[in-house]
Design a protein around this motif. Sequence first.
Motif, PDB file in Angstrom:
ATOM      1  N   MET A  91       0.833  -1.184   0.000  1.00  0.00           N
ATOM      2  CA  MET A  91       0.000   0.000   0.000  1.00  0.00           C
ATOM      3  C   MET A  91       0.879   1.251   0.000  1.00  0.00           C
ATOM      4  O   MET A  91       1.361   1.706   1.020  1.00  0.00           O
ATOM      5  CB  MET A  91      -0.928  -0.018   1.210  1.00  0.00           C
ATOM      6  CG  MET A  91      -1.871  -1.210   1.233  1.00  0.00           C
ATOM      7  SD  MET A  91      -2.933  -1.347  -0.235  1.00  0.00           S
ATOM      8  CE  MET A  91      -4.057   0.022   0.055  1.00  0.00           C
ATOM      9  N   GLY A  92       1.090   1.769  -1.180  1.00  0.00           N
ATOM     10  CA  GLY A  92       1.890   2.965  -1.354  1.00  0.00           C
ATOM     11  C   GLY A  92       2.197   3.134  -2.825  1.00  0.00           C
ATOM     12  O   GLY A  92       1.984   2.227  -3.634  1.00  0.00           O
ATOM     13  N   LEU A  93       2.660   4.318  -3.206  1.00  0.00           N
ATOM     14  CA  LEU A  93       3.132   4.508  -4.571  1.00  0.00           C
ATOM     15  C   LEU A  93       4.456   3.776  -4.730  1.00  0.00           C
ATOM     16  O   LEU A  93       5.328   3.846  -3.854  1.00  0.00           O
ATOM     17  CB  LEU A  93       3.316   5.996  -4.863  1.00  0.00           C
ATOM     18  CG  LEU A  93       2.031   6.794  -5.098  1.00  0.00           C
ATOM     19  CD1 LEU A  93       2.337   8.285  -5.114  1.00  0.00           C
ATOM     20  CD2 LEU A  93       1.369   6.382  -6.404  1.00  0.00           C
ATOM     21  N   LEU A  94       4.627   3.094  -5.856  1.00  0.00           N
ATOM     22  CA  LEU A  94       5.775   2.232  -6.053  1.00  0.00           C
ATOM     23  C   LEU A  94       6.670   2.755  -7.172  1.00  0.00           C
ATOM     24  O   LEU A  94       6.196   3.148  -8.236  1.00  0.00           O
ATOM     25  CB  LEU A  94       5.323   0.807  -6.408  1.00  0.00           C
ATOM     26  CG  LEU A  94       4.263   0.166  -5.503  1.00  0.00           C
ATOM     27  CD1 LEU A  94       3.913  -1.220  -6.024  1.00  0.00           C
ATOM     28  CD2 LEU A  94       4.754   0.100  -4.071  1.00  0.00           C
ATOM     29  N   GLY A  95       7.949   2.717  -6.912  1.00  0.00           N
ATOM     30  CA  GLY A  95       8.944   2.896  -7.962  1.00  0.00           C
ATOM     31  C   GLY A  95       9.617   1.555  -8.165  1.00  0.00           C
ATOM     32  O   GLY A  95      10.302   1.062  -7.266  1.00  0.00           O
ATOM     33  N   VAL A  96       9.406   0.931  -9.313  1.00  0.00           N
ATOM     34  CA  VAL A  96       9.834  -0.453  -9.538  1.00  0.00           C
ATOM     35  C   VAL A  96      10.807  -0.504 -10.707  1.00  0.00           C
ATOM     36  O   VAL A  96      10.475  -0.089 -11.826  1.00  0.00           O
ATOM     37  CB  VAL A  96       8.619  -1.362  -9.823  1.00  0.00           C
ATOM     38  CG1 VAL A  96       9.068  -2.812 -10.003  1.00  0.00           C
ATOM     39  CG2 VAL A  96       7.596  -1.245  -8.701  1.00  0.00           C
ATOM     40  N   GLN A 145      13.382  -6.629 -21.038  1.00  0.00           N
ATOM     41  CA  GLN A 145      13.580  -5.212 -21.338  1.00  0.00           C
ATOM     42  C   GLN A 145      13.608  -4.429 -20.031  1.00  0.00           C
ATOM     43  O   GLN A 145      12.699  -4.540 -19.206  1.00  0.00           O
ATOM     44  CB  GLN A 145      12.444  -4.700 -22.220  1.00  0.00           C
ATOM     45  CG  GLN A 145      12.331  -3.179 -22.309  1.00  0.00           C
ATOM     46  CD  GLN A 145      13.483  -2.530 -23.034  1.00  0.00           C
ATOM     47  OE1 GLN A 145      13.801  -2.921 -24.140  1.00  0.00           O
ATOM     48  NE2 GLN A 145      14.117  -1.543 -22.402  1.00  0.00           N
ATOM     49  N   TRP A 146      14.649  -3.658 -19.804  1.00  0.00           N
ATOM     50  CA  TRP A 146      14.742  -2.889 -18.572  1.00  0.00           C
ATOM     51  C   TRP A 146      13.735  -1.743 -18.607  1.00  0.00           C
ATOM     52  O   TRP A 146      13.666  -0.986 -19.581  1.00  0.00           O
ATOM     53  CB  TRP A 146      16.141  -2.328 -18.393  1.00  0.00           C
ATOM     54  CG  TRP A 146      17.165  -3.357 -18.039  1.00  0.00           C
ATOM     55  CD1 TRP A 146      17.041  -4.717 -18.115  1.00  0.00           C
ATOM     56  CD2 TRP A 146      18.481  -3.105 -17.556  1.00  0.00           C
ATOM     57  NE1 TRP A 146      18.189  -5.327 -17.711  1.00  0.00           N
ATOM     58  CE2 TRP A 146      19.096  -4.367 -17.363  1.00  0.00           C
ATOM     59  CE3 TRP A 146      19.201  -1.960 -17.275  1.00  0.00           C
ATOM     60  CZ2 TRP A 146      20.398  -4.489 -16.895  1.00  0.00           C
ATOM     61  CZ3 TRP A 146      20.494  -2.074 -16.817  1.00  0.00           C
ATOM     62  CH2 TRP A 146      21.095  -3.320 -16.624  1.00  0.00           C
ATOM     63  N   LYS A 147      12.971  -1.615 -17.530  1.00  0.00           N
ATOM     64  CA  LYS A 147      11.985  -0.545 -17.416  1.00  0.00           C
ATOM     65  C   LYS A 147      11.939  -0.036 -15.980  1.00  0.00           C
ATOM     66  O   LYS A 147      12.263  -0.762 -15.037  1.00  0.00           O
ATOM     67  CB  LYS A 147      10.580  -1.037 -17.793  1.00  0.00           C
ATOM     68  CG  LYS A 147      10.363  -1.399 -19.256  1.00  0.00           C
ATOM     69  CD  LYS A 147       8.908  -1.806 -19.475  1.00  0.00           C
ATOM     70  CE  LYS A 147       8.630  -2.137 -20.936  1.00  0.00           C
ATOM     71  NZ  LYS A 147       7.212  -2.513 -21.140  1.00  0.00           N
ATOM     72  N   TYR A 148      11.492   1.197 -15.855  1.00  0.00           N
ATOM     73  CA  TYR A 148      11.164   1.752 -14.546  1.00  0.00           C
ATOM     74  C   TYR A 148       9.672   2.053 -14.531  1.00  0.00           C
ATOM     75  O   TYR A 148       9.152   2.694 -15.445  1.00  0.00           O
ATOM     76  CB  TYR A 148      11.955   3.029 -14.256  1.00  0.00           C
ATOM     77  CG  TYR A 148      11.666   3.600 -12.885  1.00  0.00           C
ATOM     78  CD1 TYR A 148      12.328   3.135 -11.757  1.00  0.00           C
ATOM     79  CD2 TYR A 148      10.705   4.603 -12.711  1.00  0.00           C
ATOM     80  CE1 TYR A 148      12.061   3.644 -10.497  1.00  0.00           C
ATOM     81  CE2 TYR A 148      10.425   5.119 -11.456  1.00  0.00           C
ATOM     82  CZ  TYR A 148      11.109   4.634 -10.350  1.00  0.00           C
ATOM     83  OH  TYR A 148      10.830   5.132  -9.107  1.00  0.00           O
ATOM     84  N   PHE A 149       8.988   1.571 -13.503  1.00  0.00           N
ATOM     85  CA  PHE A 149       7.554   1.791 -13.349  1.00  0.00           C
ATOM     86  C   PHE A 149       7.271   2.755 -12.202  1.00  0.00           C
ATOM     87  O   PHE A 149       7.878   2.667 -11.130  1.00  0.00           O
ATOM     88  CB  PHE A 149       6.838   0.478 -13.008  1.00  0.00           C
ATOM     89  CG  PHE A 149       6.591  -0.445 -14.165  1.00  0.00           C
ATOM     90  CD1 PHE A 149       5.368  -0.447 -14.831  1.00  0.00           C
ATOM     91  CD2 PHE A 149       7.574  -1.322 -14.590  1.00  0.00           C
ATOM     92  CE1 PHE A 149       5.133  -1.308 -15.891  1.00  0.00           C
ATOM     93  CE2 PHE A 149       7.354  -2.189 -15.644  1.00  0.00           C
ATOM     94  CZ  PHE A 149       6.127  -2.185 -16.299  1.00  0.00           C
ATOM     95  N   ILE A 150       6.341   3.658 -12.415  1.00  0.00           N
ATOM     96  CA  ILE A 150       5.624   4.327 -11.331  1.00  0.00           C
ATOM     97  C   ILE A 150       4.279   3.636 -11.279  1.00  0.00           C
ATOM     98  O   ILE A 150       3.530   3.649 -12.257  1.00  0.00           O
ATOM     99  CB  ILE A 150       5.465   5.831 -11.584  1.00  0.00           C
ATOM    100  CG1 ILE A 150       6.841   6.510 -11.650  1.00  0.00           C
ATOM    101  CG2 ILE A 150       4.610   6.467 -10.496  1.00  0.00           C
ATOM    102  CD1 ILE A 150       6.773   7.988 -12.017  1.00  0.00           C
ATOM    103  N   ALA A 151       3.950   3.008 -10.156  1.00  0.00           N
ATOM    104  CA  ALA A 151       2.829   2.074 -10.164  1.00  0.00           C
ATOM    105  C   ALA A 151       2.221   1.935  -8.783  1.00  0.00           C
ATOM    106  O   ALA A 151       2.704   2.509  -7.795  1.00  0.00           O
ATOM    107  CB  ALA A 151       3.310   0.699 -10.663  1.00  0.00           C
TER     108      ALA A 151
END
Length: 283
Positions: free
Chosen positions: A182-187, A195-201
């Motif tokens: 439960m929180g905003l995630l930086g993944v 494929q390398w990715k960064y998520f705001i999720a």
Amino acid sequence: MEWMNRLNDAISYIEAHLTDKIDYGELGRIACCSSYHFQRMFAYMAGVPLSEYIRRRKMSLAAVALQNGEKIIDVAGMYGYESPTAFNRAFQSIHGIAPSAVKSKGVSVKSFPPITFRITVKGAEEMNYRMETKEAFRIIGISHPLDKEIEKNFSVVPQMWQKAAVDGTIQALAGLMDTPLMGLLGVSTCGDAEQWKYFIAVSSTQNTEEFEEYIVPASTWAIFRGSGANQSIQELEQRIVTEWLPTSGYEYANAPDIEVYLNPDPKNAEYEVWIPVTKKVKP
């Protein structure tokens, strides 16, 4: 000591391949982690990005070769530069002079010896953490591709967060959050096979065409809590890698790194850093 030995074996690999194309994936395999995690560990422990360290080593040896009478075009090719112009630019960035000036009387060049990793005494300040084993879970959000050289991404992630805060993405995601975490995630999804990715999720079971889905694999996590502003989360991550991980009995597992923002206010953030880990296998 085994962990340090692996890092030093990776340095030996770099030294043996300075005139070749250095395979970051092989560096990760030597250190028993992904190339992404190796680059993070290296930068935190050495105080310089991996690509910059390699550039310094190459230019140190290039200066010696030029002093010994090698031609600039030959030295440029030897260290992987396709043109004398690119080599000249790299050489000047390290030594502050053009390659053609190396033989001039009284001219100084720089030398960057190979580094060696050793265990040092740290940890005067306590680190609180907990371990949690979690089944695979679904996140939804926005993503951006990441470069395989992680320092090239340093401007990408802050820009993503800034844009998401302005255009309403963060507010929309917060309304879809319905399962732990439960929180905003930086993944950071940076396994060598993807494929390398960064998520705001956020973690969510809800279906929406607006956001991208990703399944975080099951893993065991070492979870560290922190608070503060600006660079505090990076400072915590550096302490995890340099102080906790070497003597923890764990090593990186093949799963994403996760930052959980419990209070995303940049001036007074509260957050958790989730590091995927696995027990070290004894040789």
